[in-house]
Write a protein that holds these residues in place. Structure first.
Motif, PDB file in Angstrom:
ATOM      1  N   VAL A  26       0.835  -1.201   0.000  1.00 24.07           N
ATOM      2  CA  VAL A  26       0.000   0.000   0.000  1.00 24.07           C
ATOM      3  C   VAL A  26       0.869   1.249   0.000  1.00 24.07           C
ATOM      4  O   VAL A  26       0.645   2.184  -0.778  1.00 24.07           O
ATOM      5  N   VAL A  27       1.889   1.278   0.860  1.00 25.33           N
ATOM      6  CA  VAL A  27       2.784   2.447   0.928  1.00 25.33           C
ATOM      7  C   VAL A  27       3.536   2.611  -0.382  1.00 25.33           C
ATOM      8  O   VAL A  27       3.697   3.727  -0.892  1.00 25.33           O
ATOM      9  N   GLN A  28       4.000   1.511  -0.966  1.00 27.32           N
ATOM     10  CA  GLN A  28       4.695   1.574  -2.245  1.00 27.32           C
ATOM     11  C   GLN A  28       3.780   2.135  -3.331  1.00 27.32           C
ATOM     12  O   GLN A  28       4.198   2.973  -4.134  1.00 27.32           O
ATOM     13  N   GLY A  29       2.527   1.709  -3.363  1.00 25.56           N
ATOM     14  CA  GLY A  29       1.576   2.235  -4.339  1.00 25.56           C
ATOM     15  C   GLY A  29       1.307   3.714  -4.133  1.00 25.56           C
ATOM     16  O   GLY A  29       1.179   4.478  -5.095  1.00 25.56           O
ATOM     17  N   MET A  30       1.220   4.146  -2.866  1.00 32.51           N
ATOM     18  CA  MET A  30       1.006   5.563  -2.588  1.00 32.51           C
ATOM     19  C   MET A  30       2.186   6.403  -3.067  1.00 32.51           C
ATOM     20  O   MET A  30       2.007   7.469  -3.667  1.00 32.51           O
TER      21      MET A  30
END
Length: 97
Positions: A26-30
């Motif tokens: 999720v953090v990588q996608g953000m």
């Protein structure tokens, strides 16, 4: 230390690994979304949204694979089992000394 506690800790350990992996994705996608810069040369060539939609593919079609689910569940069971075995081994060893 009871077996129930070791089993509970093993399940929680596997769940924590899964939650950590999901949080990382999720953090990588953000971060990737925030850093995305559209190519204005390409987008300015299309005046109509309908032309853009018909000529450019957005995203991918994900097919649910049974193997992905099996490997994920198997990996979580393996991680939990490994944690439980190591915890049980060290608990038993500590009681002997």
């Amino acid at each position: 230390m009871t077996r129930k506690r070791i089993v509970l800790e093993s399940v929680l350990f596997a769940a924590a690994i899964y939650a950590g992996c999901m949080a990382f994705m999720v953090v990588q996608g953000m971060i990737l979304t925030q850093r995305y810069v559209p190519n204005l040369e390409i987008t300015s060539q299309y005046e109509h949204a309908q032309t853009l939609q018909s000529q450019v593919n957005f995203g991918i079609m994900e097919q649910n694979s049974g193997w992905a689910v099996v490997t994920t569940i198997g990996g979580l069971i393996l991680a939990g089992g490994l944690y439980g075995y190591i915890r049980w081994f060290f608990t038993r060893r500590r009681k002997q000394t």
